[in-house]
Design a protein around this motif. Structure first.
Motif, PDB file in Angstrom:
ATOM      1  N   ASP A 244      43.666  32.518  46.600  1.00 11.37           N
ATOM      2  CA  ASP A 244      42.783  31.882  47.349  1.00 11.37           C
ATOM      3  C   ASP A 244      42.743  32.366  48.751  1.00 11.37           C
ATOM      4  N   ILE A 245      43.915  32.835  49.356  1.00  7.44           N
ATOM      5  CA  ILE A 245      43.927  33.343  50.600  1.00  7.44           C
ATOM      6  C   ILE A 245      43.061  34.652  50.766  1.00  7.44           C
ATOM      7  N   LEU A 246      43.686  35.652  49.638  1.00 10.93           N
ATOM      8  CA  LEU A 246      42.932  36.952  49.596  1.00 10.93           C
ATOM      9  C   LEU A 246      41.265  36.916  49.658  1.00 10.93           C
ATOM     10  N   ASP A 247      40.733  35.914  48.796  1.00  6.42           N
ATOM     11  CA  ASP A 247      39.452  35.785  48.703  1.00  6.42           C
ATOM     12  C   ASP A 247      38.780  35.574  49.997  1.00  6.42           C
ATOM     13  N   VAL A 248      39.362  35.109  51.162  1.00  2.00           N
ATOM     14  CA  VAL A 248      38.754  34.843  52.104  1.00  2.00           C
ATOM     15  C   VAL A 248      39.193  35.922  53.193  1.00  2.00           C
ATOM     16  N   THR A 249      40.419  36.641  53.139  1.00  2.00           N
ATOM     17  CA  THR A 249      40.909  37.804  54.222  1.00  2.00           C
ATOM     18  C   THR A 249      40.488  39.227  53.868  1.00  2.00           C
TER      19      THR A 249
END
Ligand code: IPE
Ligand code: IPE
Ligand code: MG
Ligand code: MG
Ligand code: MG
Length: 315
Positions: free
Chosen positions: A242-247
């Motif tokens: 989920d984090i990688l999807d935005v970063t």
């Protein structure tokens, strides 16, 4: 999360020398690639398109986290490498098939996976549906032919079947799709992540151990260590995703970035925010590593994988 927990989560983890670490990881990844190549069917004549699409979805890509976890748990318990290779290949077939289905227009409708066009884009939608089905069939065939005593073979087959059904991956994916455009409580979000992603991760660990250890009273402590570690690392892995999807960019991920927000999907980032999600991943890494303590040196590879998973989301 309280301050003491957060402080603990920030404490750096000392890792063994990178060279040995990289050699072990490479050895497992190369082994699973070879086994997949052998176990995936090839046709000399006739219509080879479905078989080609199965190979396209499975070979030459991905982080191979589930095989790494399976090998690490198996090594900790003394399981034979040839059996771990077969079980890991089956796990990757299931995982790759779940990604093919996850990317379908009826699901996440994604066009990029592992740096290549998704299967329904490269081939067509019907082929992609069948690739998911046939990879599942091939995974169970691979397990049924794995070099294990009959009783151990049955145990790994049962474990995988349970992990991908309505109380595991498929059930979690169903919750995911039911909640597009809605907000979710943290409790429900955690349950979804533990099912859609955590279930196969926990099964990877347990299947590594099941190659050698019966799940009886004598070995109950090993399975409870793996359960605690697997819960923490399975949840951390999907929060990290989920984090990688935005970063990260699409180029860095090899899949479409920003997809969760674009599709209005409830995630840890949309629910808790980026900083709190990162803190939670660090906390889960510590929880996973703490669980391994009774394994001593035998838990070394599992510890390294926990660090790698947490580091993926930290950058
Ligand atoms: C992606 O899994 C889907 C999730 C369950 C988060 P991975 O991040 O393991 O994907 P690959 O195998 O490396 O491509
Ligand atoms: C997928 O989760 C989980 C699976 C069971 C395949 P996501 O939908 O977040 O995975 P990505 O981001 O497309 O890889
Ligand atoms: Mg999805
Ligand atoms: Mg997706
Ligand atoms: Mg995702």
């Amino acid at each position: 999360m309280d301050c003491a927990m957060d402080r603990a989560a920030r404490t750096p983890i000392r890792e063994p020398p990178a060279v040995e670490e990289d050699a072990w990881f490479k050895n497992v990844v190369d082994g699973v690639e070879r086994t997949l190549d052998t176990c995936l069917p090839v046709a000399e004549t006739g219509d080879t398109r479905l078989l080609e699409a199965m190979r396209y979805a499975t070979l030459g890509g991905g982080k191979r986290i589930r095989p790494l976890l399976c090998h690490a748990a198996g090594v900790a318990c003394g399981a034979p490498k040839d059996a771990l290779d077969a079980v890991s290949a089956a796990l990757e077939m299931i995982h790759a098939g779940s990604l093919v289905h996850d990317d379908l227009p009826a699901m996440d409708n994604d066009i990029l996976r592992r740096g290549k066009p998704t299967v329904h884009v490269k081939y067509d939608e019907a082929t992609a549906i069948l690739v998911g089905d046939t990879l599942q069939a091939q995974a169970f065939l691979t397990l049924s032919e794995s070099p294990l005593p009959a009783e151990r073979r049955t145990a790994v087959i049962r474990e995988l079947a349970a992990a991908i059904g309505p109380f595991g991956v498929a059930g979690g994916q169903f919750i995911d799709l039911q909640n597009v455009g809605r907000s979710m409580t943290l409790e429900r979000l955690e349950q979804m992540h533990l099912m859609k992603t955590g279930a196969l991760i926990r099964a990877s660990l347990r299947m590594g151990a099941l190659c050698i250890l019966p799940e009886d009273e004598d070995d109950a402590s090993t399975y409870s260590i793996l359960a605690e570690y697997g819960h923490a690392i399975g949840l951390a892995f999907q929060i990290g995703d989920d984090i990688l999807d935005v970063t990260r960019s699409s180029a860095a991920l090899g899949k479409t970035a920003g997809k969760d927000a674009a599709r209005n999907k409830p995630t840890y980032v949309s629910t808790l925010g980026l900083d709190a999600s990162r803190t939670l991943v660090r906390h889960l890494r510590h929880r996973a590593i703490a669980a391994l303590r009774p394994l001593g040196i035998n838990g070394c590879q599992l510890r390294l994988i926990a660090c790698r998973i947490a580091n993926l989301a930290a950058a």
